[in-house]
Design a protein around this motif. Structure first.
Motif, PDB file in Angstrom:
ATOM      1  N   PRO A 132       0.853  -1.189   0.000  1.00 21.88           N
ATOM      2  CA  PRO A 132       0.000   0.000   0.000  1.00 21.88           C
ATOM      3  C   PRO A 132       0.889   1.240   0.000  1.00 21.88           C
ATOM      4  CG  PRO A 132       0.125  -0.930   2.211  1.00 21.88           C
ATOM      5  CD  PRO A 132       1.060  -1.723   1.338  1.00 21.88           C
ATOM      6  N   ARG A 133       1.079   1.886  -1.122  1.00 23.83           N
ATOM      7  CA  ARG A 133       1.960   3.049  -1.213  1.00 23.83           C
ATOM      8  C   ARG A 133       1.144   4.336  -1.276  1.00 23.83           C
ATOM      9  NH1 ARG A 133       7.087   1.812  -2.634  1.00 23.83           N
ATOM     10  NH2 ARG A 133       7.495   3.774  -1.545  1.00 23.83           N
ATOM     11  N   SER A 135       1.804   6.964  -2.967  1.00 22.30           N
ATOM     12  CA  SER A 135       1.702   7.433  -4.354  1.00 22.30           C
ATOM     13  C   SER A 135       1.452   6.262  -5.309  1.00 22.30           C
ATOM     14  CB  SER A 135       2.998   8.135  -4.762  1.00 22.30           C
ATOM     15  OG  SER A 135       3.035   8.266  -6.172  1.00 22.30           O
ATOM     16  N   PRO A 136       0.537   6.443  -6.248  1.00 20.34           N
ATOM     17  CA  PRO A 136       0.287   5.365  -7.221  1.00 20.34           C
ATOM     18  C   PRO A 136       1.457   5.167  -8.177  1.00 20.34           C
ATOM     19  CG  PRO A 136      -0.964   7.337  -7.816  1.00 20.34           C
ATOM     20  CD  PRO A 136      -0.339   7.607  -6.468  1.00 20.34           C
ATOM     21  N   TYR A 137       2.415   6.124  -8.179  1.00 18.68           N
ATOM     22  CA  TYR A 137       3.573   6.011  -9.080  1.00 18.68           C
ATOM     23  C   TYR A 137       4.728   5.260  -8.431  1.00 18.68           C
ATOM     24  CZ  TYR A 137       0.656   9.596 -11.067  1.00 18.68           C
ATOM     25  OH  TYR A 137      -0.421  10.265 -11.541  1.00 18.68           O
ATOM     26  N   ASP A 138       4.618   4.998  -7.096  1.00 17.16           N
ATOM     27  CA  ASP A 138       5.661   4.245  -6.409  1.00 17.16           C
ATOM     28  C   ASP A 138       5.502   2.743  -6.682  1.00 17.16           C
ATOM     29  OD1 ASP A 138       6.835   6.477  -5.337  1.00 17.16           O
ATOM     30  OD2 ASP A 138       5.764   6.356  -3.424  1.00 17.16           O
ATOM     31  N   PHE A 139       6.595   2.006  -6.447  1.00 18.12           N
ATOM     32  CA  PHE A 139       6.613   0.543  -6.609  1.00 18.12           C
ATOM     33  C   PHE A 139       5.456  -0.093  -5.811  1.00 18.12           C
ATOM     34  CE2 PHE A 139       8.613  -3.544  -4.977  1.00 18.12           C
ATOM     35  CZ  PHE A 139       8.412  -4.244  -6.163  1.00 18.12           C
ATOM     36  N   GLN A 140       4.631  -0.856  -6.494  1.00 17.52           N
ATOM     37  CA  GLN A 140       3.428  -1.419  -5.857  1.00 17.52           C
ATOM     38  C   GLN A 140       3.632  -2.856  -5.363  1.00 17.52           C
ATOM     39  OE1 GLN A 140       0.294   0.558  -5.731  1.00 17.52           O
ATOM     40  NE2 GLN A 140       1.884   2.084  -6.117  1.00 17.52           N
ATOM     41  N   GLY A 141       4.845  -3.363  -5.481  1.00 17.82           N
ATOM     42  CA  GLY A 141       5.106  -4.723  -5.026  1.00 17.82           C
ATOM     43  C   GLY A 141       5.026  -5.706  -6.191  1.00 17.82           C
ATOM     44  N   LEU A 142       5.623  -6.904  -5.981  1.00 20.06           N
ATOM     45  CA  LEU A 142       5.613  -7.917  -7.045  1.00 20.06           C
ATOM     46  C   LEU A 142       4.315  -8.726  -7.037  1.00 20.06           C
ATOM     47  CD1 LEU A 142       9.269  -9.341  -6.876  1.00 20.06           C
ATOM     48  CD2 LEU A 142       8.339  -7.652  -8.464  1.00 20.06           C
ATOM     49  N   ARG A 143       3.449  -8.447  -6.058  1.00 18.22           N
ATOM     50  CA  ARG A 143       2.127  -9.070  -5.958  1.00 18.22           C
ATOM     51  C   ARG A 143       2.255 -10.605  -5.920  1.00 18.22           C
ATOM     52  NH1 ARG A 143      -1.544  -4.898  -6.824  1.00 18.22           N
ATOM     53  NH2 ARG A 143      -3.160  -6.263  -7.647  1.00 18.22           N
ATOM     54  N   ALA A 144       1.511 -11.327  -6.755  1.00 16.47           N
ATOM     55  CA  ALA A 144       1.496 -12.804  -6.669  1.00 16.47           C
ATOM     56  C   ALA A 144       2.908 -13.383  -6.771  1.00 16.47           C
ATOM     57  CB  ALA A 144       0.602 -13.377  -7.769  1.00 16.47           C
ATOM     58  N   GLU A 145       3.739 -12.791  -7.607  1.00 12.82           N
ATOM     59  CA  GLU A 145       5.107 -13.285  -7.767  1.00 12.82           C
ATOM     60  C   GLU A 145       5.896 -13.099  -6.463  1.00 12.82           C
ATOM     61  OE1 GLU A 145       7.438 -11.214 -10.706  1.00 12.82           O
ATOM     62  OE2 GLU A 145       9.200 -12.436 -10.218  1.00 12.82           O
ATOM     63  N   GLY A 146       5.610 -12.013  -5.749  1.00 15.08           N
ATOM     64  CA  GLY A 146       6.264 -11.767  -4.465  1.00 15.08           C
ATOM     65  C   GLY A 146       5.938 -12.867  -3.460  1.00 15.08           C
ATOM     66  N   ILE A 147       4.695 -13.314  -3.462  1.00 14.92           N
ATOM     67  CA  ILE A 147       4.301 -14.400  -2.547  1.00 14.92           C
ATOM     68  C   ILE A 147       5.023 -15.689  -2.936  1.00 14.92           C
ATOM     69  CG2 ILE A 147       2.365 -15.834  -1.758  1.00 14.92           C
ATOM     70  CD1 ILE A 147       0.660 -13.355  -1.673  1.00 14.92           C
TER      71      ILE A 147
END
Ligand SMILES: [Mn+2]
Length: 334
Positions: A132-133, A135-147
């Motif tokens: 949860p960042r 700014s929407p322009y910041d890194f949002q995480g690798l999501r499913a790949e991160g898990i």
């Protein structure tokens, strides 16, 4: 709950109020004094809105005797809750350090950090996949790949993993996650909390940036009311007028929460301060204040971190903090 009536309350008004309270399933004990009439409300008063009562013409004041967080309250559950995460116990005298990067960035990064924090004594690995960042322009995480990468690190090191959920629709991705974190910004996302009440996985619930201790406990109550008793609370600093630190660490919340609730309480000195050099003293202070654990951000190369680099410890700094934390634990639990 006790309601004190104003001196001028008429019998008709009192009768109407008592009838309404009884219709809400409460017993009412009426005590008529020389100047004041006091109503003792007996039963489940958690569904009574104090402000609604205070809005009535004949009510002078209302006081709750028992807190509205029934499941989380120590009153009805005097013994500490101990949460067992794949053999790692938290609470009731058991202390755990959760460490890892703010966000999972690559396989190499998460495996490298996981190995080093394990070596230094961390019991659980953290890492953000959904971020949860501001700014929407910041890194949002690798999501499913991160898990996926966290699960790989878990397989290699044997460390249970903690990662944040932002939306209940992502729950299927969290099947093999050991502890699901609800971040500060989602502490009052009640629909998400209700969904987490339906599962039995431990939930790490962070205090919101501008939420009271009571609000934190009411959010824990949402999860517990759904049937999930496995909640770990986390103090991570609150927003005040101070600008030298990212937030203001409310350490008094630790002993206070231990009075109010049986749930384990951990402290996150990283987000609380926002600065790596403040993490060690605050981590030691949290251990001294009786926290059941710590959550600390560690990065193999903080200068290049995609998120929260300034507050991330290097693995060497983390090892130093962990060693000292165990000494403090020895001193306060003797
Ligand atoms: Mn972070």
């Amino acid at each position: 709950m006790v309601a004190v009536l104003k001196p001028g309350a008429t019998q008709q008004q009192i009768d109407n109020l008592v009838a309404w309270l009884k219709s809400r399933g409460l017993d009412v004990h009426i005590s008529v004094g020389r100047y004041r009439t006091i109503l003792g409300l007996i039963g489940d008063t958690s569904q009574i809105d104090i402000d609604l009562l205070l809005g009535l013409d004949i009510i002078e004041s209302v006081k709750r005797i028992s807190e509205p967080f029934k499941s989380a309250s120590r009153t009805f559950h005097p013994d500490d809750t101990v949460i067992d995460v794949a053999g790692r116990k938290i609470g009731g005298g058991h202390f755990q350090i959760i460490a890892g990067p703010c966000s999972v960035e690559s396989e190499e990064q998460i495996l490298n950090v996981a190995e080093s924090v394990k070596e230094a004594g961390a019991g659980l690995l953290r890492g953000g996949a959904f971020k949860p960042r501001t700014s929407p322009y910041d890194f949002q995480g690798l999501r499913a790949e991160g898990i996926e990468l966290l699960l790989e690190a878990k397989k290699r090191t044997g460390m249970p993993i903690v990662t944040e959920i932002m939306d209940a629709s992502h729950l299927p991705l969290f099947e093999e996650v050991d502890v699901i974190q609800v971040g500060a910004r989602n502490m009052q996302n009640f629909e998400l909390l209700k969904e987490l009440g339906k599962i039995r996985k431990p939930i790490l619930l962070k205090r919101g940036l501008a939420n009271t201790i009571k609000e934190l406990l009411m959010s824990a109550e949402y999860i517990m009311a759904g049937g999930n008793p496995n909640v770990i609370l986390c103090e991570r600093g609150i927003r005040t007028f101070e600008t030298y630190t990212r937030n203001t660490l409310d350490l008094s919340a630790v002993p206070l929460l231990h009075e109010l609730t049986h749930l384990p309480v951990i402290v996150d000195p990283s987000h609380a301060t926002g600065q790596a050099r403040l993490v060690r003293p605050m981590a030691l202070a949290a251990a001294a204040a009786g926290a059941d654990g710590l959550m600390i951000e560690v990065h193999n190369n903080p200068l290049c971190a995609l998120c929260d680099g300034p507050q991330s410890l290097t693995p060497e700094q983390f090892a130093d903090v962990a060693r000292r934390v165990w000494k403090i634990r020895e001193a306060v639990t003797e």
